[in-house]
Scaffold this active site. Structure first.
Site, short mmCIF file in Angstrom:
data_model
loop_
_atom_site.label_atom_id
_atom_site.label_comp_id
_atom_site.label_asym_id
_atom_site.label_seq_id
_atom_site.Cartn_x
_atom_site.Cartn_y
_atom_site.Cartn_z
N GLN A 127 0.84 -1.22 0.00
CA GLN A 127 0.00 0.00 0.00
C GLN A 127 0.86 1.26 0.00
O GLN A 127 0.59 2.23 -0.70
CB GLN A 127 -0.92 0.04 1.22
CG GLN A 127 -1.82 -1.16 1.38
CD GLN A 127 -2.74 -1.37 0.21
OE1 GLN A 127 -3.60 -0.57 -0.04
NE2 GLN A 127 -2.54 -2.44 -0.52
N SER A 133 -2.24 4.54 -6.96
CA SER A 133 -3.33 4.96 -6.06
C SER A 133 -3.10 6.37 -5.53
O SER A 133 -4.02 7.19 -5.50
CB SER A 133 -3.45 4.00 -4.87
OG SER A 133 -4.03 2.80 -5.27
N TYR A 228 -9.90 -5.02 -10.91
CA TYR A 228 -10.15 -4.07 -11.99
C TYR A 228 -11.43 -4.45 -12.75
O TYR A 228 -11.96 -5.54 -12.59
CB TYR A 228 -8.98 -4.08 -12.99
CG TYR A 228 -7.73 -3.46 -12.45
CD1 TYR A 228 -7.62 -2.08 -12.31
CD2 TYR A 228 -6.65 -4.24 -12.07
CE1 TYR A 228 -6.47 -1.49 -11.82
CE2 TYR A 228 -5.49 -3.66 -11.57
CZ TYR A 228 -5.40 -2.29 -11.45
OH TYR A 228 -4.27 -1.72 -10.96
P1 NAD Z 1 -8.84 2.25 -12.75
O1 NAD Z 1 -8.12 3.55 -12.72
O2 NAD Z 1 -8.29 1.14 -13.55
O3 NAD Z 1 -10.34 2.51 -13.25
C1 NAD Z 1 -11.18 3.47 -12.62
C2 NAD Z 1 -12.54 2.89 -12.38
O4 NAD Z 1 -13.24 2.77 -13.63
C3 NAD Z 1 -12.57 1.49 -11.76
O5 NAD Z 1 -13.29 1.54 -10.57
C4 NAD Z 1 -13.26 0.64 -12.82
O6 NAD Z 1 -14.05 -0.40 -12.26
C5 NAD Z 1 -14.10 1.66 -13.54
N1 NAD Z 1 -14.56 1.26 -14.85
C6 NAD Z 1 -13.90 0.66 -15.86
N2 NAD Z 1 -14.71 0.45 -16.92
C7 NAD Z 1 -15.92 0.93 -16.59
C8 NAD Z 1 -17.16 1.00 -17.27
N3 NAD Z 1 -17.31 0.54 -18.50
N4 NAD Z 1 -18.19 1.57 -16.62
C9 NAD Z 1 -18.04 2.06 -15.36
N5 NAD Z 1 -16.90 2.00 -14.67
C10 NAD Z 1 -15.84 1.46 -15.28
O7 NAD Z 1 -9.10 1.71 -11.29
P2 NAD Z 1 -8.34 2.03 -9.92
O8 NAD Z 1 -8.90 3.26 -9.33
O9 NAD Z 1 -6.89 1.95 -10.15
O10 NAD Z 1 -8.82 0.83 -9.00
C11 NAD Z 1 -9.32 -0.35 -9.54
C12 NAD Z 1 -9.55 -1.36 -8.47
O11 NAD Z 1 -8.35 -1.73 -7.81
C13 NAD Z 1 -10.52 -0.96 -7.39
O12 NAD Z 1 -11.27 -2.09 -7.08
C14 NAD Z 1 -9.64 -0.64 -6.24
O13 NAD Z 1 -10.30 -0.75 -5.02
C15 NAD Z 1 -8.60 -1.70 -6.43
N6 NAD Z 1 -7.40 -1.40 -5.69
C16 NAD Z 1 -7.18 -2.15 -4.59
C17 NAD Z 1 -6.09 -1.89 -3.81
C18 NAD Z 1 -5.89 -2.71 -2.60
O14 NAD Z 1 -6.47 -3.77 -2.48
N7 NAD Z 1 -5.11 -2.31 -1.69
C19 NAD Z 1 -5.21 -0.87 -4.14
C20 NAD Z 1 -5.44 -0.14 -5.29
C21 NAD Z 1 -6.56 -0.41 -6.06
#
Ligand code: NAD
Length: 393
Positions: A127, A133, A228
């Site tokens: 993290q 992030s 994702y």
């Molecule tokens: P990202 O930047 O790849 O995408 C942004 C958001 O767009 C995501 O939530 C995705 O689901 C959404 N998205 C993609 N296509 C879509 C569509 N057609 N319609 C609507 N929404 C759409 O994502 P991110 O912010 O980097 O994070 C993605 C995931 O990774 C999340 O679940 C986040 O919680 C997870 N994550 C987890 C950790 C952890 O476990 N510690 C750390 C970082 C991210």
């Protein structure tokens, strides 16, 4: 070992890879810290603050001539790559899945490339290293402020002697890291906020911030691998766009953040949906890129006003516009990764380590990251690499 921080070379980039506060963590680990003259200026960290923290200020030529490890935020440009020499290591957001050719060049030059884009994001011990992030969070915050500044009315409910203003209705499409921060910031500004994501797991997160989660009947579970989203089928995409359009028309402000790893951002707001919005509405498209974004008609880095009076802002590199906060966070991320890979004052490359397997892209003259190596295989080059686009890196 000498760890050097470069002045960023991408146009308009204000961030710096290491802030003065983090310098002692590296020196205590037996590393010498060099800072390229003026590297922190864009983020309001003068050379004197680095010197006070125990670093030395060096010229560009001295930096490339003497550094063992180079820390950067974004990809080095051609001129910088030309100065790198065999045995040096570069740490940064190198985006090797977008630009595998850079990895090939660095491998040819014998440079070890370590990219923070590849950090496994679901391990609790990573993290602190998760630069995607930290930077997405800064971007989401700024997107809400940009939307508020461009909107011709108030975000909050205001009751004044001169009348009552209703709160702005704001919709965030894509509620990952950036989207949740955009929701939180918009809520703090007093807007009435809704969120939508194709991953159903996101519902609880949206609601925990006091926003309403929009559920579509036309699209099923859009969760893919590693938390994702997956890429939707053409039929799903169309159904999603149609159903979303009705929600979009009821909102004053829309912020879009949707991305799918390794693919161009999905189109969520069609030209018809934009046409159905009222004059004075604002859209901030954080997915805007040269291949297109989440919003029809958005242009990366530009603000477009449509014939029906909708302002579409193609947001680009928002973290750089909050440079001090973004650099503070990035500095903690990159130093945590570096210290994970250093022992007894020396960089130890070991791709059997789960974290290193994700981040080490080139080493000993080879592209060692399997996904990047795959993109560089001749047969793959014509098979979709040009479709890859992850804006904001
Ligand atoms: P990202 O930047 O790849 O995408 C942004 C958001 O767009 C995501 O939530 C995705 O689901 C959404 N998205 C993609 N296509 C879509 C569509 N057609 N319609 C609507 N929404 C759409 O994502 P991110 O912010 O980097 O994070 C993605 C995931 O990774 C999340 O679940 C986040 O919680 C997870 N994550 C987890 C950790 C952890 O476990 N510690 C750390 C970082 C991210």
């Amino acid at each position: 070992m000498k760890v050097a921080v470069v002045k960023e070379n991408a146009p308009g980039e204000q961030r710096v890879a290491l802030v003065p506060e983090t310098v002692p963590r590296l020196t205590q680990a037996g590393l010498e810290v060099l800072i390229e003259q003026g590297a922190g200026d864009g983020a309001w960290f003068p050379d004197s603050a680095y010197t006070k923290a125990g670093a030395s200020i060096v010229t560009t030529d001295d930096l490339y001539a003497t550094a063992d490890i180079i820390l950067t935020v974004t990809r080095p440009g051609e001129a910088q790559v030309g100065k790198l020499r065999a045995g040096q290591a570069v740490f940064g957001l190198l985006a090797p899945l977008i630009d595998p050719e850079l990895a090939a060049t660095l491998a040819d030059r014998g440079v070890t490339a370590v990219s923070l884009d590849g950090i496994p994001r679901t391990l609790s011990r990573t993290q602190v290293m998760d630069a995607l992030s930290s930077q997405a969070s800064v971007a989401g915050y700024k997107a809400a402020l940009i939307a508020a500044a461009a909107y011709g009315r108030f975000f909050p409910l205001l009751i004044t002697a001169a009348g009552t203003a209703r709160p702005a209705k704001l919709l965030v499409l894509g509620t990952g890291i950036a989207g949740l921060q955009a929701i939180g910031t918009s809520r703090r500004l007093g807007a009435q906020v809704s969120g939508y994501d194709v991953r159903p797991a996101s519902k609880g997160e949206v609601e925990s911030l006091g926003a309403t989660f929009i559920e579509l009947t036309a699209v099923g579970d859009g969760a893919g691998q590693g938390g994702y989203a997956r890429e939707l089928t053409a039929g799903e995409r169309q159904a999603q766009q149609t159903e979303l359009a009705a929600h979009i028309a009821r909102h004053d402000v829309v912020i879009t953040t949707a991305q799918v790893p390794g693919r161009r951002p999905p189109l969520l707001v069609t030209a018809d949906a934009v046409k159905a919005m009222a004059a004075g509405s604002v859209i901030v498209d954080m997915g805007a890129s040269k291949l297109g974004g989440n919003v029809a008609g958005s242009v990366a880095g530009e603000t477009v006003v449509t014939e029906n009076g909708v302002t579409i802002i193609g947001a680009q590199n928002l973290p750089s516009t909050v440079p001090t906060a973004a650099s503070n966070a990035y500095s903690r991320n990159i130093s945590a990764l570096l210290l994970h890979m250093v022992s007894d004052g020396t960089l130890r490359i070991d791709t059997s380590d789960e974290i290193q397997a994700g981040v080490v892209v080139t080493h000993d003259g080879q592209v060692v990251h399997p996904a990047v190596a795959e993109l560089l295989r001749p047969a793959e080059r014509t098979g979709g690499a040009e479709d890859v686009d992850r804006p904001g890196n």
